[in-house]
Enzyme design. Structure first.
Site, PDB file in Angstrom:
ATOM      1  N   CYS A 163      56.468 -27.104  14.277  1.00 45.82           N
ATOM      2  CA  CYS A 163      55.595 -27.448  15.401  1.00 45.82           C
ATOM      3  C   CYS A 163      54.166 -27.670  14.915  1.00 45.82           C
ATOM      4  O   CYS A 163      53.481 -28.605  15.366  1.00 45.82           O
ATOM      5  CB  CYS A 163      55.649 -26.351  16.455  1.00 45.82           C
ATOM      6  SG  CYS A 163      55.316 -24.679  15.822  1.00 45.82           S
TER       7      CYS A 163
ATOM      8  N   HIS B  57      48.852 -18.863  16.665  1.00 40.43           N
ATOM      9  CA  HIS B  57      50.216 -19.204  17.059  1.00 40.43           C
ATOM     10  C   HIS B  57      50.846 -18.073  17.868  1.00 40.43           C
ATOM     11  O   HIS B  57      50.738 -16.903  17.510  1.00 40.43           O
ATOM     12  CB  HIS B  57      51.036 -19.462  15.788  1.00 40.43           C
ATOM     13  CG  HIS B  57      52.337 -20.157  15.995  1.00 40.43           C
ATOM     14  ND1 HIS B  57      53.395 -19.564  16.641  1.00 40.43           N
ATOM     15  CD2 HIS B  57      52.753 -21.388  15.616  1.00 40.43           C
ATOM     16  CE1 HIS B  57      54.410 -20.405  16.653  1.00 40.43           C
ATOM     17  NE2 HIS B  57      54.053 -21.522  16.040  1.00 40.43           N
TER      18      HIS B  57
END
Length: 333
Positions: free
Chosen positions: A153, A180
């Site tokens: 990602c 994150h």
């Protein structure tokens, strides 16, 4: 369209299937995992991050019933399914473990023709290509690209920014940090883990972590001089990356933001990259389908140092690209 099978029905696998069905991209001919059908059906039906699926979902022996669709289910606890016998052309591996060539090759050995890996390969030798939508997907070669990595990602989020800056202003070198959301590789409570920092409770700590994004970016641009790290934080999904760069050409904040605005509305990054003009927090980008959402007010410049911040829903944004790339490949193999 070639046939697609889904191997691994965890966080990314379930969102991948939701997106494929929502947008009528394809219906997998099989789903494989190591858990029981009833539990997996329940997890698909009600998702903590993305809510309820709008149709009835049930699991029975050998099948997941999603609305009117009956998807064959294979328990792969003992062995990888015989993809050849099932007539599978493309396996989308969402286990997060097919990061070496040996780990991905098993699908080809079991009869699949192609494998799309939802994780960054450890080295470029561990896959045939790293292909990202909006970046280099047009370089797909069916004759030589059988093991294809989608990176992570974070790779997809940073690649869109790198592409714009690199093509418009050039990049000498850079450093990124990504903040994150926690993931299933961490622990809910304090306990010994393989990576020591992950031994502390994910929902209660800021935890420094490594990032494979820099390596994956260099698989695409082998002369790119960028490195970085990650910090896992107590949010359920939604992340932000800050990329600090020394550009080759002089530019202003206005120049950079205008370049992002153009890239978001025209060219190969349309639908992949987006921009935000307001002052927002991470809840704004949960369930946003873009890979990279540049926060324009956070763009900063000091001397020849440029700083860009980009948001991404680390589950939903990545799963959207994964489903789109799977459909792209299935149309061309």
């Amino acid at each position: 369209m070639a046939t697609i099978a889904l191997y691994g029905f965890g966080r990314i696998g379930r969102q991948f299937l939701r997106i494929a069905l929502q947008h009528d991209l394809f219906t997998p001919v099989a789903v494989a995992d190591i858990r029981d059908e009833s539990t997996l059906a329940a997890l698909f039906a009600v998702d903590t991050n993305y809510g309820r699926w709008p149709e009835p979902v049930t699991g029975r022996a050998g099948a997941l019933q999603i609305g009117h669709r009956s998807l064959p289910y294979i328990n792969s606890m003992q062995a990888v399914p015989d993809w050849g016998a099932l007539g599978v052309d493309l396996v989308v591996d969402c286990t997060g473990r097919a990061t070496t060539r040996a780990g991905a090759q098993v699908h080809l050995d079991r009869g699949a023709r192609y494998v799309l890996i939802s994780a960054p390969s450890k080295t470029l030798a561990d896959c045939d290509a790293v292909l990202l939508k909006g970046i280099n997907l047009d370089t797909f070669d069916p004759a030589s690209h059988h093991l294809i990595s989608m990176g992570s990602c974070t790779t997809n989020a940073l690649a869109a920014v790198v592409k714009v800056i690199r093509e418009r202003f050039g990049i000498q070198y850079g450093l990124f940090s990504t903040v994150h959301s926690y993931t299933n590789t961490q622990s809910l409570t304090d306990q010994p883990m393989k990576d020591r920092r992950d031994s502390w409770a994910a929902a209660e700590n800021i935890i420094p972590s490594s990032s494979g994004a820099a390596r994956a970016l260099q698989f695409i641009w082998n002369d790119l001089k960028i490195t970085g790290k990650a910090y896992r934080v107590p949010t359920r999904t939604g992340s932000i990356a800050e990329l600090n760069l020394i550009t080759e050409k002089d530019c202003t904040v206005q120049d950079v933001n205008d370049a992002f605005r153009r890239a978001a509305t025209e060219g190969p990054l349309r639908g992949v990259l987006d921009v935000l003009d307001g002052e927002w927090a991470s809840s704004r980008i949960v369930a946003d389908p873009h890979s990279s959402i540049v926060d324009l007010p956070l763009t900063a410049k000091e001397g020849n140092l440029l700083s860009v911040a980009t948001w991404y829903d680390n589950e939903w944004g990545f799963a959207n690209r994964l489903a789109e790339v799977a459909a792209f490949l299935a149309d061309r193999i």
